[in-house]
Design a protein around this motif. Structure first.
Motif, short mmCIF file in Angstrom:
data_model
loop_
_atom_site.label_atom_id
_atom_site.label_comp_id
_atom_site.label_asym_id
_atom_site.label_seq_id
_atom_site.Cartn_x
_atom_site.Cartn_y
_atom_site.Cartn_z
N ILE A 46 -27.40 43.58 2.57
CA ILE A 46 -28.75 43.04 2.43
C ILE A 46 -29.78 44.16 2.32
CG2 ILE A 46 -30.54 41.72 3.63
CD1 ILE A 46 -28.31 39.95 4.76
N GLU A 47 -29.58 45.25 3.05
CA GLU A 47 -30.51 46.37 2.96
C GLU A 47 -30.46 47.01 1.57
OE1 GLU A 47 -33.40 49.09 3.50
OE2 GLU A 47 -32.99 47.25 4.63
N GLN A 48 -29.29 47.04 0.95
CA GLN A 48 -29.21 47.53 -0.43
C GLN A 48 -30.06 46.67 -1.36
OE1 GLN A 48 -25.17 47.82 -1.77
NE2 GLN A 48 -24.75 49.68 -0.59
N VAL A 49 -30.02 45.35 -1.15
CA VAL A 49 -30.87 44.45 -1.94
C VAL A 49 -32.35 44.78 -1.72
CG1 VAL A 49 -31.57 42.05 -2.31
CG2 VAL A 49 -29.16 42.59 -1.90
N ARG A 50 -32.72 44.95 -0.45
CA ARG A 50 -34.13 45.25 -0.14
C ARG A 50 -34.57 46.58 -0.76
NH1 ARG A 50 -34.49 40.38 0.49
NH2 ARG A 50 -34.40 39.37 2.53
N GLU A 51 -33.70 47.57 -0.72
CA GLU A 51 -34.04 48.87 -1.31
C GLU A 51 -34.31 48.73 -2.80
OE1 GLU A 51 -30.81 51.41 -0.37
OE2 GLU A 51 -31.36 51.67 1.74
N ARG A 78 -28.54 39.26 -5.57
CA ARG A 78 -29.41 39.83 -6.60
C ARG A 78 -28.89 41.14 -7.18
NH1 ARG A 78 -35.77 39.06 -4.75
NH2 ARG A 78 -35.95 36.90 -5.46
N LEU A 79 -28.25 41.96 -6.38
CA LEU A 79 -27.76 43.24 -6.88
C LEU A 79 -26.83 43.05 -8.08
CD1 LEU A 79 -26.92 45.27 -3.65
CD2 LEU A 79 -28.79 45.70 -5.24
N VAL A 80 -26.09 41.94 -8.08
CA VAL A 80 -25.13 41.68 -9.16
C VAL A 80 -25.74 40.80 -10.24
CG1 VAL A 80 -22.88 40.69 -9.74
CG2 VAL A 80 -23.19 41.90 -7.56
#
Length: 233
Positions: free
Chosen positions: A198-203, A172-174
């Motif tokens: 994955i934590e970057q996505v959640r943030e 999702r980030l991209v």
């Protein structure tokens, strides 16, 4: 030699994680079960997480036989999983469990890959990153012929530095948020590991809980990453 690290995280505590990752020496498989409302009848008494796990482990076993192509291994795994239902399930049901598939196998001189539907495979060859995905029309369910729709190929091991297998909840980030790109994704995986990605996505998701900035069907999706690093023995 292929070193594999991985992480997975369920999108909601209200439903089980329908992603699945399976690895062995020289091979990795990541599946993302088709998400539908938990109240919808599927014709299967086992449930979607069971189906995804059964298919993933059978596919991984097939990939370990280097005489078998990835597409053939997938077709065989689908047929074997259908048999594992034991005749207790209606596999012709329109909502019978289905899943995306991404797989990578290292051989002596080449790495073989398979991508079915909207999960993503990243390949870093001498610093040049390629993202491989397929359209969403071919989810693996109970028909082995769906393996014919998979995107398959091979790349030389020489020059292959890194690879990543990601479900769409982890990309999702991209591809949805536009907050980073594929090369940086691989850099994050190399420097901080799959769980950190994955934590970057959640943030990012937590900053937009109602989906106003980034419209999406679920605030949080199951997210899974397998990260592969290649080195000369």
């Amino acid at each position: 030699m292929m070193r594999i690290t991985w992480a997975t995280d369920q999108g909601s505590p209200a439903r089980p994680n329908e992603d699945f990752v399976a690895t062995a020496l020289g091979a990795a498989v990541v599946l993302d079960g088709m998400s539908i409302d938990m109240s919808v009848e599927t014709g299967c008494v086992h449930g979607r997480p069971w189906y995804v796990g059964q298919l993933a482990t059978r596919l991984l076993a097939g990939l370990l036989d280097h005489r078998v192509s990835p597409a053939t291994a997938l077709a065989q795994a689908i047929a074997e999983t259908a048999d594992a239902h034991g005749g207790r399930c209606d596999l012709s049901h329109p909502w019978t469990p289905a899943t995306t598939v991404v797989a990578l196998r290292a051989r002596d001189r080449a790495a073989d890959y398979l991508v079915l539907s909207d999960s993503t495979l990243l390949l870093d060859r001498d610093g040049r990153v390629t993202a491989l995905t397929a359209d969403g029309s071919g989810f693996a369910a109970a028909d082995p012929r769906v393996a014919e729709r998979a995107r398959v190929g091979s790349v030389p091991i020489a020059g292959l530095r890194r690879a990543a297998l990601l479900t769409d909840g982890a990309t999702r980030l991209v591809d949805q948020f536009g907050l980073t790109d594929w090369p940086q994704t691989l850099t994050t995986l190399a420097e901080r590991g799959p769980a950190a990605l994955i934590e970057q996505v959640r943030e990012a998701e937590r900053t937009d809980p109602d989906g106003r900035r980034w419209p999406r069907n679920k605030p949080h999706d199951d997210a899974t990453v397998a990260f592969c690093e290649f080195a000369t023995p």
